[in-house]
Design a protein around this motif. Structure first.
Motif, PDB file in Angstrom:
ATOM      1  N   ASP A 195       0.840  -1.198   0.000  1.00  0.00           N
ATOM      2  CA  ASP A 195       0.000   0.000   0.000  1.00  0.00           C
ATOM      3  C   ASP A 195       0.874   1.248   0.000  1.00  0.00           C
ATOM      4  N   ARG A 196       1.414   1.591  -1.154  1.00  0.00           N
ATOM      5  CA  ARG A 196       2.315   2.733  -1.238  1.00  0.00           C
ATOM      6  C   ARG A 196       1.580   4.050  -0.980  1.00  0.00           C
ATOM      7  N   ARG A 197       0.376   4.167  -1.503  1.00  0.00           N
ATOM      8  CA  ARG A 197      -0.376   5.403  -1.290  1.00  0.00           C
ATOM      9  C   ARG A 197      -0.705   5.601   0.192  1.00  0.00           C
ATOM     10  N   GLY A 198      -1.109   4.516   0.845  1.00  0.00           N
ATOM     11  CA  GLY A 198      -1.418   4.619   2.262  1.00  0.00           C
ATOM     12  C   GLY A 198      -0.206   4.972   3.091  1.00  0.00           C
ATOM     13  N   ALA A 199       0.944   4.390   2.751  1.00  0.00           N
ATOM     14  CA  ALA A 199       2.180   4.681   3.472  1.00  0.00           C
ATOM     15  C   ALA A 199       2.586   6.136   3.267  1.00  0.00           C
ATOM     16  N   THR A 200       2.435   6.610   2.034  1.00  0.00           N
ATOM     17  CA  THR A 200       2.780   7.997   1.732  1.00  0.00           C
ATOM     18  C   THR A 200       1.877   8.963   2.483  1.00  0.00           C
ATOM     19  N   ALA A 201       0.579   8.709   2.433  1.00  0.00           N
ATOM     20  CA  ALA A 201      -0.373   9.593   3.106  1.00  0.00           C
ATOM     21  C   ALA A 201      -0.112   9.643   4.603  1.00  0.00           C
ATOM     22  N   LEU A 202       0.261   8.509   5.174  1.00  0.00           N
ATOM     23  CA  LEU A 202       0.534   8.435   6.607  1.00  0.00           C
ATOM     24  C   LEU A 202       1.641   9.403   7.002  1.00  0.00           C
ATOM     25  N   VAL A 203       2.733   9.388   6.233  1.00  0.00           N
ATOM     26  CA  VAL A 203       3.875  10.251   6.540  1.00  0.00           C
ATOM     27  C   VAL A 203       3.542  11.713   6.275  1.00  0.00           C
ATOM     28  N   LEU A 204       2.950  11.990   5.130  1.00  0.00           N
ATOM     29  CA  LEU A 204       2.649  13.382   4.783  1.00  0.00           C
ATOM     30  C   LEU A 204       1.676  14.014   5.782  1.00  0.00           C
ATOM     31  N   ASP A 205       0.723  13.235   6.266  1.00  0.00           N
ATOM     32  CA  ASP A 205      -0.216  13.755   7.260  1.00  0.00           C
ATOM     33  C   ASP A 205       0.500  14.136   8.549  1.00  0.00           C
ATOM     34  N   ARG A 206       1.455  13.300   8.966  1.00  0.00           N
ATOM     35  CA  ARG A 206       2.201  13.604  10.195  1.00  0.00           C
ATOM     36  C   ARG A 206       3.045  14.859  10.021  1.00  0.00           C
ATOM     37  N   VAL A 207       3.658  14.998   8.857  1.00  0.00           N
ATOM     38  CA  VAL A 207       4.488  16.180   8.607  1.00  0.00           C
ATOM     39  C   VAL A 207       3.617  17.434   8.568  1.00  0.00           C
ATOM     40  N   GLU A 208       2.455  17.326   7.930  1.00  0.00           N
ATOM     41  CA  GLU A 208       1.537  18.462   7.910  1.00  0.00           C
ATOM     42  C   GLU A 208       1.093  18.828   9.320  1.00  0.00           C
ATOM     43  N   GLY A 209       1.066  17.836  10.193  1.00  0.00           N
ATOM     44  CA  GLY A 209       0.670  18.064  11.581  1.00  0.00           C
ATOM     45  C   GLY A 209       1.787  18.600  12.451  1.00  0.00           C
ATOM     46  N   GLY A 210       2.968  18.800  11.868  1.00  0.00           N
ATOM     47  CA  GLY A 210       4.055  19.422  12.610  1.00  0.00           C
ATOM     48  C   GLY A 210       5.257  18.555  12.888  1.00  0.00           C
ATOM     49  N   MET A 211       5.255  17.305  12.472  1.00  0.00           N
ATOM     50  CA  MET A 211       6.409  16.440  12.703  1.00  0.00           C
ATOM     51  C   MET A 211       7.579  16.898  11.832  1.00  0.00           C
ATOM     52  N   ALA A 212       8.754  17.002  12.405  1.00  0.00           N
ATOM     53  CA  ALA A 212       9.934  17.452  11.671  1.00  0.00           C
ATOM     54  C   ALA A 212      10.365  16.408  10.646  1.00  0.00           C
ATOM     55  N   VAL A 213      10.789  16.879   9.476  1.00  0.00           N
ATOM     56  CA  VAL A 213      11.247  15.963   8.432  1.00  0.00           C
ATOM     57  C   VAL A 213      12.431  15.137   8.930  1.00  0.00           C
ATOM     58  N   ALA A 214      13.322  15.753   9.688  1.00  0.00           N
ATOM     59  CA  ALA A 214      14.481  15.019  10.220  1.00  0.00           C
ATOM     60  C   ALA A 214      14.027  13.854  11.101  1.00  0.00           C
ATOM     61  N   ASP A 215      12.956  14.062  11.870  1.00  0.00           N
ATOM     62  CA  ASP A 215      12.443  12.982  12.730  1.00  0.00           C
ATOM     63  C   ASP A 215      11.829  11.864  11.890  1.00  0.00           C
ATOM     64  N   VAL A 216      11.190  12.229  10.786  1.00  0.00           N
ATOM     65  CA  VAL A 216      10.653  11.200   9.883  1.00  0.00           C
ATOM     66  C   VAL A 216      11.786  10.338   9.351  1.00  0.00           C
ATOM     67  N   TYR A 217      12.879  10.980   8.936  1.00  0.00           N
ATOM     68  CA  TYR A 217      14.016  10.236   8.409  1.00  0.00           C
ATOM     69  C   TYR A 217      14.607   9.291   9.461  1.00  0.00           C
ATOM     70  N   LEU A 218      14.858   9.839  10.650  1.00  0.00           N
ATOM     71  CA  LEU A 218      15.564   9.077  11.686  1.00  0.00           C
ATOM     72  C   LEU A 218      14.688   8.041  12.376  1.00  0.00           C
ATOM     73  N   ASP A 219      13.423   8.392  12.623  1.00  0.00           N
ATOM     74  CA  ASP A 219      12.572   7.543  13.451  1.00  0.00           C
ATOM     75  C   ASP A 219      11.600   6.672  12.669  1.00  0.00           C
ATOM     76  N   VAL A 220      11.426   6.965  11.376  1.00  0.00           N
ATOM     77  CA  VAL A 220      10.490   6.178  10.572  1.00  0.00           C
ATOM     78  C   VAL A 220      11.205   5.478   9.422  1.00  0.00           C
ATOM     79  N   PHE A 221      11.792   6.260   8.526  1.00  0.00           N
ATOM     80  CA  PHE A 221      12.422   5.654   7.348  1.00  0.00           C
ATOM     81  C   PHE A 221      13.583   4.740   7.727  1.00  0.00           C
TER      82      PHE A 221
END
Length: 365
Positions: A163-189
């Motif tokens: 589910d690539r679309r679902g995975a993408t939407a999940l991350v983009l929603d969190r970033v829109e909600g204020g999550m730092a991109v650096a945290d996405v890289y380190l803690d998710v990707f």
């Protein structure tokens, strides 16, 4: 290989690796002894199996060759630990692995000079000594108690479900909600891709799953670029690349993005860029830093080749070279052996180390 210098560049790394350069010969010699010593192997696998065993043995030979060249038994010991996990999950007894290593040692030691033979014996001895205590599994990288562990787990689940679309939407929603991109890289990707690698190693998923997860993550990263490139510039530049043959390029891409988030101008070349193209990029971008990544120890020699070629071609042109990846985390001083100026264990550390290196360049403020 990047060690095959492009036309017009000076050859700078003379003697070929005495083990890697004879990889096919050595691997087939080992397999011949295995099949002679264990007749059941032929009954089990047949002639086609002999060729497959020789293909697998090539990896043993190549990893041992790099460990010997770097005079680092730790590199080969860690590789054998990885193989033990792989073999345990496909039903190959650890005793067979141990005996194969002994045959490998004897075959190669008998075919190289005395100094090289001593290193071979030291590297294999380290692996054999550690073999009984090596784990047959790898701890999970995605954990509920880790920072943003819930997000990483859900992201992983969606990737494994295709589910690539679902995975993408999940991350983009969190970033829109204020999550730092650096945290996405380190803690998710980062933990997710490491977990995908673990699942492949243990036989839980196929290589297709691994490729899909990597490609999907790179696509999400691309959608985050408008936020990454909006950072105020610091008037420093870097070129980032993987060595030839390296298939795991997403790590160095993350490193380059961390530089962008810190205000650097980056030029990401990905994998398989020829040495001449890298030199050209350094010149055109007026780069202060060249960052080189290798994630497996079989590519350490290729890093050495690349750095030597770049330095020979650039002459006195100021440049600092930073290396990173699993082998350099495993052996702290390995960066010195390959001719780099420093190494870094994480993307954030790479930015800090690179800034300090850039301060040593002529004309630095």
């Amino acid at each position: 290989m990047l060690g095959t210098i492009q036309a017009g560049m000076r050859p700078v790394r003379p003697p070929p690796n005495p083990i890697a350069s004879r990889c096919d010969e050595l691997s087939r010699a080992v397999v011949a002894i295995q099949f002679e010593r264990w007749p059941a192997l032929y009954a089990r696998y047949g002639e086609a199996g002999r060729d497959k065993c020789a293909e697998d043995l090539r990896f043993h030979v190549l990893y041992l060759a790099e460990a010997v060249a770097a005079n680092s038994p730790a590199l080969f010991r860690e590789y054998v630990g990885w193989v033990k996990v792989l073999f345990a999950n496909i039903g190959i007894p650890v005793e067979e692995l141990g005996e194969s290593l002994e045959i490998l040692r004897d075959v190669i030691a008998a075919r190289v000079d005395g100094a090289t033979a001593e290193r071979v014996e030291a590297c294999v001895a380290a692996a054999l000594d550690g073999l009984p205590g090596m784990a047959v599994d790898v701890p999970r990288f995605v954990r509920d108690d880790a920072p943003h562990g819930d997000l990483a787990k859900t992201y992983l689940d969606r990737l494994l479900a295709g589910d690539r679309r679902g995975a993408t939407a999940l991350v983009l929603d969190r970033v829109e909600g204020g999550m730092a991109v650096a945290d996405v890289y380190l803690d998710v990707f980062q933990p997710t891709l490491r977990e995908v690698g673990r699942l492949w190693q243990t036989g839980a998923i196929s290589v297709a799953h691994e490729h899909f997860a990597t490609a999907a993550t790179q696509a999400v990263m691309a959608q985050l670029y408008p936020r990454i490139f909006a950072t105020e510039r610091c008037h420093r530049s870097m070129v980032a690349t993987c060595v030839s043959g390296e298939l795991h390029e997403v790590g160095i891409r993350m490193v380059a993005d961390f530089f962008e988030m810190s205000g650097w101008d980056t030029y990401y070349l990905g994998a398989n860029a020829p040495a001449r193209a890298i030199v050209q990029a350094v010149r055109e971008r007026n780069a202060h830093i060249l960052a080189v990544s290798a994630t497996i120890s079989a590519h350490v020699g290729t890093v050495t080749d690349l750095i030597a070629a770049v330095r020979a071609e650039l002459g006195d042109r100021p440049l600092r070279i930073l290396v990173g990846g699993y082998p350099f985390n495993l052996v702290p001083d390995l960066w010195k052996a390959v001719g780099a100026d420093a190494c870094a264990a994480t993307a954030a550390e790479a930015v800090t180390v690179a800034a300090a290196l850039a301060d040593t360049l002529p004309g630095a403020a």
